[in-house]
Write an enzyme that holds these catalytic residues in place. Structure first.
Site, PDB file in Angstrom:
ATOM      1  N   ARG A 292      96.180   4.065  44.427  1.00  0.00           N
ATOM      2  CA  ARG A 292      95.153   4.088  44.942  1.00  0.00           C
ATOM      3  C   ARG A 292      95.255   2.860  46.095  1.00  0.00           C
ATOM      4  NH1 ARG A 292      93.777   5.187  39.859  1.00  0.00           N
ATOM      5  NH2 ARG A 292      93.574   2.944  39.434  1.00  0.00           N
TER       6      ARG A 292
ATOM      7  N   GLU B 242      97.942  -4.913  28.810  1.00  0.00           N
ATOM      8  CA  GLU B 242      97.061  -5.073  27.700  1.00  0.00           C
ATOM      9  C   GLU B 242      97.983  -4.750  26.422  1.00  0.00           C
ATOM     10  OE1 GLU B 242      93.684  -3.007  27.636  1.00  0.00           O
ATOM     11  OE2 GLU B 242      92.754  -4.095  25.872  1.00  0.00           O
TER      12      GLU B 242
END
Ligand code: AMP
Length: 172
Positions: free
Chosen positions: A60, A97
């Site tokens: 993006r 994460e």
């Protein structure tokens, strides 16, 4: 003004994983007035910064990096996920994460000293942009700053990258 842009960003709960609220910027892209507003605001921020190359982060980031580079009269470079770039690359790993991710850049993307702006849609923890910044620095180019449409401020990405280097149009 930018409040219309803020209102257009769509929260998608539990995407791509449970517990993540995804900031979907596609409604900005599909509205010609909002898309122009966002690009114009990015251009206003960086016009005086003598940016020579804009680097967009897959995927993006490409969408905002390309019109920004065009309007600034700068070149465009892309950093991609592993195995996508056709030429010889340098790589940087960064922590997610869970686990690790890698970004690649063509080894001849920058000239030493070239003034480079890193662009992505959303700043979360800052790990991705930081890895892109390391790729820029490793090639001896000069990191002018980091530019985002959205900063998820509660995740602390701006502090991690250095607040003086970071610009975001909207904070959540
Ligand atoms: P980070 O490395 O944590 O700053 O994550 C930034 C990258 O993940 C960017 O490329 C973003 O597009 C994407 N990202 C992370 N969190 C979100 C979110 N909540 N909504 C949309 N994109 C996100």
């Amino acid at each position: 003004m930018l409040e219309d842009v803020r209102a257009a960003i769509r929260d998608v709960p539990d995407f791509p994983r449970p517990g993540i609220v995804f900031k979907d910027i596609t409604p900005i892209l599909s509205d010609p007035r909002l898309f122009r507003q966002v690009i114009d605001a990015l251009v206003d921020r960086w016009r005086g910064a003598r940016v020579e190359k804009v680097i967009g982060i897959e995927s993006r980031g490409f969408v905002f990096a390309a019109p920004l580079a065009y309007a600034l009269g700068a070149g465009l470079t892309i950093v991609r996920k592993p195995g996508k770039l056709p030429w010889r690359t340098i790589k940087e790993a960064y922590a997610l994460e869970y686990g690790e991710a890698v970004l690649e850049l063509h080894e001849d993307a920058f000239q030493p000293g070239e003034r480079v702006l890193v662009v992505d849609d959303v700043l979360a923890t800052g790990g991705t942009a930081e890895a892109a910044g390391r790729l820029v620095s490793r090639q001896g180019a000069q990191l002018v700053g980091y530019s985002f449409v959205v900063d998820l401020a509660f995740l602390g990405g701006s502090a991690r990258l250095g607040a003086d280097k970071v610009h975001a149009l909207l904070r959540f």
